[in-house]
Write an enzyme that holds these catalytic residues in place. Structure first.
Site, short mmCIF file in Angstrom:
data_model
loop_
_atom_site.label_atom_id
_atom_site.label_comp_id
_atom_site.label_asym_id
_atom_site.label_seq_id
_atom_site.Cartn_x
_atom_site.Cartn_y
_atom_site.Cartn_z
N GLU A 114 -1.70 32.08 24.08
CA GLU A 114 -1.54 31.18 22.92
C GLU A 114 -1.75 31.93 21.60
O GLU A 114 -1.11 31.62 20.60
CB GLU A 114 -2.51 30.00 23.06
N GLU A 134 -3.53 26.60 32.55
CA GLU A 134 -4.63 25.67 32.29
C GLU A 134 -4.62 24.45 33.22
O GLU A 134 -5.68 23.92 33.56
CB GLU A 134 -4.60 25.17 30.84
#
Ligand SMILES: C[C@H](O)CC(=O)SCCNC(=O)CCNC(=O)[C@H](O)C(C)(C)COP(=O)(O)OP(=O)(O)OC[C@H]1O[C@@H](n2cnc3c(N)ncnc32)[C@H](O)[C@@H]1OP(=O)(O)O
Length: 719
Positions: A114, A134
């Site tokens: 990210e 995730e």
């Protein structure tokens, strides 16, 4: 410096900011605050024209330290929530007036990727690994991944990567435009520096991923894609909420703008990280890393020896299944049978298995041919001179196996490992009779192996080196190895057989077979008991049941139902007739004739329909089937067969299909409490017999209220 970022400004005016938290450069609030400080510092420095972000020692970042999740943190204010993702990564980092380029080698996962997504360009090595895993932890990408990834690679690909936690290599990422260019490891920083300066000089585009729109489909079309994704995740796992929350967050960003999407993402992360699903999945993550740590074996600095050539003795069902797995993992295989007919049967079974892989699009025709060429059928030991591992998969007789192993000692090299797949033979007894006991072990594969990827390794007198070699062997085949101490039969099979016997007991005593399977499916098991019996095959289940009954007569249930059905030529999926009827595509359907068999079993066992059992709820059915398996798991723990309780959590997920989001069977039992489980088993044992009798381990824990197993211990980090 540990857990920090380091800044190095070159003569070209490019600042290299290195994330430095070995070994994986995991992120924490401290690391991100240090990154913020470094970025802010370099932005205001006059001698810095552009910035490159990288990770130390060839690892960009493994993402957030997941011990930060799964706790019960208090509510955060909106400002605190958006601090890292919006105030820092979006408003300072991505909005910087100097070009930021990510130089990626090794892993770039979760928060690591990210950070790279918020850069203005990404340069990667071809072997780097990128992904947003995730959802595996019951959370969602929380540093902008739900907004930036779809805008960089398009919605369908982003959904595939996020919802399936799919990792891609640097090379694949380049094809997806997730990275801009590939560079070799030793030129990575050089290329990234040059790219950053090129952006500054307008020779390369200055891309702000959050505001890219060219890869996003129009809203109506995007909504259709998201609707389909919702249906798919609900079908795959109706009990899980977080994939749906993640899809909502993605949709919100597309419909209301990416900044609103970021806020929704931050709020969702705050909710999800406190859920029991998150706690359970993180427990599973650490349980899986622990399972490979065997005291006195994996901590004495041994390196696995290479296994190139494997010989399999026997060409039966199990042997050919093992041979198929091996050739698909690029092992050279020798299949030895006693006569020509058995050998040809074995080889054609392997071919059929490989063809099924092609039919199910799990392998290409080219891979089939390559794999099939790795197998050599033989009738003697002439080719055993350079074999690294022999797997005995045919004999259930001690004297015959003794003879075979004595022959092997002569024909194989001195380092060759001898493994047995037998469920009945005691290697301890065998080891006492022959010389090679320290290079012997039992290994057991689970069926169907694509759904149940566990490989059980039973240490007998096996040397640590042999266990290390077998662990590496299992991992190369993408199996999860579990090492257990010697016991009768196989440890995990004891849990599975008890689970199957409980289901048969209920069916023989009134509960509809299909209602049982539905209840267990809605509990979340990936394989319900009667489908499992069909897949494993009646013959195997009958054989394993016999061993169990012989070894544990005090507590075993003697199932009649499968024998009765087998007498009527039912074998399971292999002959398209088992508890289900299978069409030409192996699609199962319910069989109205089932009633006939259950009634017959009832007559033989002299039991009548029990109205209490016919009105059981799905939850009660699940407990009556899973608590006996749990009871057996406690026996395995108290007998010291498993190295730690969390190993059985992994075993239940990878070998029985227990839902990972419940944390595995022992972790689940902790959420119910020892007193409750004990009281239910105690009651059923009075109503339906010794099969349900709670074991001493459970009695002890119910009496003093202690925990039934340990969560994997980790030091908490803060987020
Ligand atoms: C807000 C954000 O969106 C949220 C996130 O970032 S979620 C985190 C996403 N990251 C991940 O899922 C990465 C998970 N890790 C991996 O896949 C692998 O560890 C890897 C491919 C990065 C490296 O593999 P490998 O070199 O074989 O190392 P491996 O043995 O797995 O890990 C080394 C140690 O780090 C630990 N570890 C790895 N990733 C971790 C993580 N993300 N958090 C905490 N510990 C982690 C392992 O448990 C292991 O601990 P141990 O030494 O006590 O056994």
């Amino acid at each position: 410096m540990k857990g920090r970022t380091a800044v190095d400004v070159g003569a070209d005016g490019v600042a290299i900011i290195t994330i430095n938290n070995p070994p994986l450069n995991l992120l924490s609030v401290d690391v991100l605050l240090s990154l913020k400080e470094s970025i802010e510092g370099t932005i205001i420095r006059d001698d810095v024209r552009a910035i490159v972000i990288t990770g130390s020692k060839g690892k960009f970042s493994g993402g957030f330290d997941v011990t930060a999740f799964g706790g019960s943190q208090g509510k955060r204010t909106r400002k605190e929530l958006g601090f890292l993702s919006i105030e820092f990564l979006t408003d300072i980092f991505e909005a910087a007036r100097k070009p930021l380029v990510a130089a990626i080698d090794g892993p770039a996962f979760g928060g690591g990727l990210e950070i790279a997504l918020a850069c203005h360009a990404r340069i990667s090595t071809s072997s780097a690994q990128l992904g947003l895993p995730e959802l595996q932890y019951g959370i969602l990408p929380g540093l902008g991944g739900t907004q930036r990834l779809p805008r960089l690679v398009g919605l369908p690909k982003a959904l595939e990567m996020i919802l399936m936690s799919k990792r891609v290599s640097g090379e694949e990422a380049r094809i997806l435009s997730l990275v801009d260019v590939i560079a070799p490891s030793d030129k990575l920083l050089l290329k990234a520096r040059q790219w950053a300066l090129d952006i500054l000089q307008c020779r390369r585009p200055w891309v702000i991923s959050l505001y890219k729109t060219d890869k996003l489909a129009p809203l109506g079309q995007a909504r259709e894609i998201l609707k389909l994704a919702r249906l798919q995740v609900q079908k795959q796992n109706p009990n899980l909420m977080h994939p749906l929350v993640c899809i909502d967050v993605i949709e919100h960003g597309i419909a209301s703008g990416p900044r609103n999407g970021l806020w929704k993402e931050a709020e969702a992360l705050q909710e999800l990280r406190q859920s029991s699903t998150c706690r359970s999945l993180i427990h599973m993550f650490f349980a899986q890393t622990q399972i490979l740590k065997i005291p006195g074996i994996t901590d004495i600095n041994l390196l696995p020896r290479k296994i190139n050539k494997v010989a399999i003795l026997g060409g039966g069902l199990m042997a050919s299944e093992i041979a198929t797995m091996l050739v698909l993992s690029n092992y050279q295989v020798i299949l030895k049978e006693k006569d020509k007919k058995c050998l040809l049967d074995g080889i054609s079974r392997v071919k059929e298995n490989l063809q099924n892989h092609v039919k199910k699009e799990k392998a290409t025709q080219e891979k089939l041919e390559k794999s099939f060429n790795l197998i050599l059928g033989v009738l003697n030991y002439d080719n055993f001179k350079d074999v690294d591992l022999v797997i005995e998969a045919e004999s259930e007789s001690l004297s015959l196996t003794e003879m075979i192993f004595s022959e092997l000692e002569i024909c194989c090299p001195p380092n060759c490992i001898f493994a047995s797949n037998s469920s009945t033979l005691s290697l301890k007894l065998l080891g006492e009779r022959i010389k090679c006991e320290n290079r012997m072990a039992k290994i057991h594969f689970f069926c169907p192996s694509p759904i149940l990827p566990l490989m059980e390794i039973v240490c007998t007198h096996s040397s640590p080196q042999v266990i290390i070699d077998l662990i590496a062997f299992g991992r190369k085949m993408r199996k999860t190895p579990i090492v257990v101490r010697d016991c009768n039969g196989y440890a995990v099979t004891r849990m599975i057989i008890t689970y199957l016997h409980a289901a048969i007991l209920l069916a023989e005593r009134s509960v509809d077979v299909y209602q049982i399977d539905r209840a267990i499916t809605s509990f979340g098991m990936s394989l319900c008991p009667f489908r499992m019996i069909d897949l494993v095959g009646f013959q195997v289940v009958i054989m394993l049941s016999k061993i169990f009954v012989e070894n544990f007569p005090d507590r075993s249930y003697k199932p009649n139902l499968i024998q009765i059905m087998q007498q009527d030529n039912r074998e399971g999926e292999s002959n398209s007739k088992g508890f289900y009827i299978y069409d030409e595509n192996n699609k199962p359907s319910m069989d109205p004739e089932m009633m006939k068999y259950t009634e017959k079993a009832r007559t033989i066992s002299d039991v009548t329909i029990n109205s209490k059992l016919t009105t059981l709820s799905d939850r009660e059915i699940a407990e009556m089937i899973l608590f006996p398996a749990l009871n057996e798991a406690f026996r395995i723990i108290s007998e010291g067969i498993a190295f730690r309780t969390s190993d059985l959590d992994v075993a239940s997920v990878k070998g029985m299909g227990f839902p990972a989001y419940r944390g595995g069977i022992i972790s689940w039992s902790n959420s119910l409490g020892s007193t409750y489980i004990y009281s239910r088993l105690d009651k059923w044992s009075k109503d339906y017999g010794e099969f349900f009798k709670p074991c001493a381990y459970l009695l002890e824990r119910a009496s003093d209220g202690t925990s039934l197993g340990n969560q994997v211990e980790r030091t908490k980090s803060q987020l």
